[in-house]
Design a protein around this motif. Structure first.
Motif, PDB file in Angstrom:
ATOM      1  N   ALA A  44      32.608  54.674  37.674  1.00  0.00           N
ATOM      2  CA  ALA A  44      33.158  54.072  38.893  1.00  0.00           C
ATOM      3  C   ALA A  44      32.943  52.579  38.830  1.00  0.00           C
ATOM      4  CB  ALA A  44      32.494  54.665  40.124  1.00  0.00           C
ATOM      5  N   PRO A  45      33.861  51.732  39.214  1.00  0.00           N
ATOM      6  CA  PRO A  45      35.202  52.160  39.583  1.00  0.00           C
ATOM      7  C   PRO A  45      36.123  52.213  38.364  1.00  0.00           C
ATOM      8  CG  PRO A  45      34.968  49.838  40.035  1.00  0.00           C
ATOM      9  CD  PRO A  45      33.645  50.317  39.475  1.00  0.00           C
ATOM     10  N   ALA A  46      36.913  53.208  38.281  1.00  0.00           N
ATOM     11  CA  ALA A  46      38.019  53.281  37.327  1.00  0.00           C
ATOM     12  C   ALA A  46      39.217  53.661  38.181  1.00  0.00           C
ATOM     13  CB  ALA A  46      37.755  54.304  36.237  1.00  0.00           C
ATOM     14  N   THR A  47      39.795  52.645  38.811  1.00  0.00           N
ATOM     15  CA  THR A  47      40.829  52.835  39.814  1.00  0.00           C
ATOM     16  C   THR A  47      42.196  52.528  39.225  1.00  0.00           C
ATOM     17  OG1 THR A  47      39.287  52.205  41.555  1.00  0.00           O
ATOM     18  CG2 THR A  47      41.620  52.101  42.091  1.00  0.00           C
ATOM     19  N   LEU A  48      43.122  53.458  39.385  1.00  0.00           N
ATOM     20  CA  LEU A  48      44.487  53.288  38.923  1.00  0.00           C
ATOM     21  C   LEU A  48      45.388  53.156  40.136  1.00  0.00           C
ATOM     22  CD1 LEU A  48      46.742  53.317  36.788  1.00  0.00           C
ATOM     23  CD2 LEU A  48      46.671  55.819  36.906  1.00  0.00           C
ATOM     24  N   ALA A  49      46.157  52.074  40.184  1.00  0.00           N
ATOM     25  CA  ALA A  49      47.154  51.867  41.238  1.00  0.00           C
ATOM     26  C   ALA A  49      48.520  51.824  40.575  1.00  0.00           C
ATOM     27  CB  ALA A  49      46.877  50.573  41.991  1.00  0.00           C
ATOM     28  N   LEU A  50      49.403  52.702  40.995  1.00  0.00           N
ATOM     29  CA  LEU A  50      50.752  52.769  40.446  1.00  0.00           C
ATOM     30  C   LEU A  50      51.702  52.198  41.487  1.00  0.00           C
ATOM     31  CD1 LEU A  50      52.531  53.753  38.089  1.00  0.00           C
ATOM     32  CD2 LEU A  50      52.690  55.953  39.254  1.00  0.00           C
ATOM     33  N   GLY A  51      52.361  51.096  41.140  1.00  0.00           N
ATOM     34  CA  GLY A  51      53.264  50.427  42.065  1.00  0.00           C
ATOM     35  C   GLY A  51      54.564  51.180  42.259  1.00  0.00           C
ATOM     36  N   ARG A  52      55.312  50.747  43.238  1.00  0.00           N
ATOM     37  CA  ARG A  52      56.578  51.388  43.616  1.00  0.00           C
ATOM     38  C   ARG A  52      57.555  51.495  42.443  1.00  0.00           C
ATOM     39  NH1 ARG A  52      59.032  51.310  49.226  1.00  0.00           N
ATOM     40  NH2 ARG A  52      56.806  51.433  49.454  1.00  0.00           N
ATOM     41  N   GLU A  53      57.600  50.494  41.583  1.00  0.00           N
ATOM     42  CA  GLU A  53      58.496  50.498  40.419  1.00  0.00           C
ATOM     43  C   GLU A  53      57.839  51.129  39.194  1.00  0.00           C
ATOM     44  OE1 GLU A  53      61.694  49.237  40.589  1.00  0.00           O
ATOM     45  OE2 GLU A  53      61.287  48.922  42.719  1.00  0.00           O
ATOM     46  N   GLY A  54      56.567  51.486  39.296  1.00  0.00           N
ATOM     47  CA  GLY A  54      55.816  51.979  38.158  1.00  0.00           C
ATOM     48  C   GLY A  54      56.058  53.444  37.862  1.00  0.00           C
ATOM     49  N   SER A  55      55.883  53.805  36.576  1.00  0.00           N
ATOM     50  CA  SER A  55      56.000  55.214  36.195  1.00  0.00           C
ATOM     51  C   SER A  55      55.061  55.509  35.033  1.00  0.00           C
ATOM     52  CB  SER A  55      57.439  55.562  35.807  1.00  0.00           C
ATOM     53  OG  SER A  55      57.802  54.933  34.608  1.00  0.00           O
ATOM     54  N   ILE A  56      54.556  56.729  35.043  1.00  0.00           N
ATOM     55  CA  ILE A  56      53.717  57.218  33.954  1.00  0.00           C
ATOM     56  C   ILE A  56      54.224  58.602  33.576  1.00  0.00           C
ATOM     57  CG2 ILE A  56      51.402  57.920  33.235  1.00  0.00           C
ATOM     58  CD1 ILE A  56      50.294  55.911  35.315  1.00  0.00           C
ATOM     59  N   SER A  59      49.517  61.873  30.383  1.00  0.00           N
ATOM     60  CA  SER A  59      48.294  62.300  31.052  1.00  0.00           C
ATOM     61  C   SER A  59      47.578  61.103  31.662  1.00  0.00           C
ATOM     62  CB  SER A  59      47.372  63.043  30.087  1.00  0.00           C
ATOM     63  OG  SER A  59      46.946  62.182  29.055  1.00  0.00           O
ATOM     64  N   VAL A  60      46.918  61.368  32.787  1.00  0.00           N
ATOM     65  CA  VAL A  60      46.196  60.339  33.523  1.00  0.00           C
ATOM     66  C   VAL A  60      44.806  60.869  33.832  1.00  0.00           C
ATOM     67  CG1 VAL A  60      46.073  59.045  35.686  1.00  0.00           C
ATOM     68  CG2 VAL A  60      48.289  59.439  34.598  1.00  0.00           C
ATOM     69  N   ALA A  61      43.782  60.051  33.596  1.00  0.00           N
ATOM     70  CA  ALA A  61      42.413  60.371  33.990  1.00  0.00           C
ATOM     71  C   ALA A  61      41.803  59.101  34.572  1.00  0.00           C
ATOM     72  CB  ALA A  61      41.597  60.860  32.801  1.00  0.00           C
ATOM     73  N   ALA A  62      41.376  59.183  35.827  1.00  0.00           N
ATOM     74  CA  ALA A  62      40.777  58.036  36.501  1.00  0.00           C
ATOM     75  C   ALA A  62      39.791  58.565  37.536  1.00  0.00           C
ATOM     76  CB  ALA A  62      41.847  57.184  37.172  1.00  0.00           C
ATOM     77  N   VAL A  63      38.987  57.679  38.075  1.00  0.00           N
ATOM     78  CA  VAL A  63      38.119  58.082  39.179  1.00  0.00           C
ATOM     79  C   VAL A  63      38.962  58.178  40.443  1.00  0.00           C
ATOM     80  CG1 VAL A  63      36.127  57.458  40.589  1.00  0.00           C
ATOM     81  CG2 VAL A  63      36.052  57.133  38.111  1.00  0.00           C
ATOM     82  N   ASP A  64      39.704  57.105  40.759  1.00  0.00           N
ATOM     83  CA  ASP A  64      40.569  57.084  41.938  1.00  0.00           C
ATOM     84  C   ASP A  64      41.983  56.739  41.530  1.00  0.00           C
ATOM     85  OD1 ASP A  64      38.506  57.576  43.889  1.00  0.00           O
ATOM     86  OD2 ASP A  64      37.868  55.499  43.626  1.00  0.00           O
ATOM     87  N   LEU A  65      42.965  57.273  42.274  1.00  0.00           N
ATOM     88  CA  LEU A  65      44.376  57.029  42.007  1.00  0.00           C
ATOM     89  C   LEU A  65      45.087  56.774  43.321  1.00  0.00           C
ATOM     90  CD1 LEU A  65      47.044  57.160  40.314  1.00  0.00           C
ATOM     91  CD2 LEU A  65      47.003  59.631  40.734  1.00  0.00           C
ATOM     92  N   ARG A  66      45.881  55.711  43.340  1.00  0.00           N
ATOM     93  CA  ARG A  66      46.743  55.399  44.490  1.00  0.00           C
ATOM     94  C   ARG A  66      48.138  55.186  43.929  1.00  0.00           C
ATOM     95  NH1 ARG A  66      48.329  50.865  47.836  1.00  0.00           N
ATOM     96  NH2 ARG A  66      48.212  51.500  50.015  1.00  0.00           N
ATOM     97  N   SER A  67      49.099  56.018  44.347  1.00  0.00           N
ATOM     98  CA  SER A  67      50.422  55.977  43.736  1.00  0.00           C
ATOM     99  C   SER A  67      51.521  55.730  44.751  1.00  0.00           C
ATOM    100  CB  SER A  67      50.715  57.283  42.998  1.00  0.00           C
ATOM    101  OG  SER A  67      52.015  57.250  42.439  1.00  0.00           O
ATOM    102  N   GLU A  68      52.383  54.765  44.405  1.00  0.00           N
ATOM    103  CA  GLU A  68      53.637  54.530  45.114  1.00  0.00           C
ATOM    104  C   GLU A  68      54.805  54.849  44.191  1.00  0.00           C
ATOM    105  OE1 GLU A  68      53.623  50.808  47.769  1.00  0.00           O
ATOM    106  OE2 GLU A  68      52.304  50.292  46.075  1.00  0.00           O
TER     107      GLU A  68
END
Length: 125
Positions: A44-56, A59-68
């Motif tokens: 911690a922290p390993a925070t991933l924020a995915l913006g509105r235009e973003g794409s993945i 696979s994703v591994a994080a502590v916290d994820l906030r996705s738009e």
């Protein structure tokens, strides 16, 4: 879900495409696209924020994820997941806490992670 003031912040900007593995510590904001694996260092922290235009896609591994944005694949978050309006998440999602805002699309197999199970179970079991 924000990184500490002293934590590194990495940005994958709009119009940038990454193929392969992205490993990060602190915070990662994705406004572009990633095809492959996105992995926090597990601390911690390993925070991933995915913006509105973003794409993945991958696979994703994080502590916290906030996705738009849009995620297709396997997601594991040892902490909190927040899916904001207009986000799309499909595949598999493991989480300790989950918040889905109105307007978010969630098409996943859901697997809650219990905090007590994570502490009491040895790795690999």
């Amino acid at each position: 879900m924000s990184a500490d003031a002293g934590s590194p912040v990495t940005l994958i900007g709009r119009g940038t495409r990454v193929e392969g593995r992205v490993q990060f510590s602190g915070a990662l904001r994705v406004e572009g696209s990633v095809q492959g694996e996105v992995r926090g260092d597990g601390k911690a922290p390993a925070t991933l924020a995915l913006g509105r235009e973003g794409s993945i896609v991958g696979s994703v591994a994080a502590v916290d994820l906030r996705s738009e944005g849009r995620i297709e694949g396997t997601v594991s978050a040892a902490g909190a997941v927040e899916l904001l309006p207009d986000s799309t998440t499909s595949g598999e999602l493991s989480y300790e806490s989950l918040r889905v805002r109105r307007g978010a699309v969630l098409d996943c197999v859901l697997q809650p992670i219990r905090a007590d199970a994570a502490v009491s179970s040895p790795p690999g079991r």
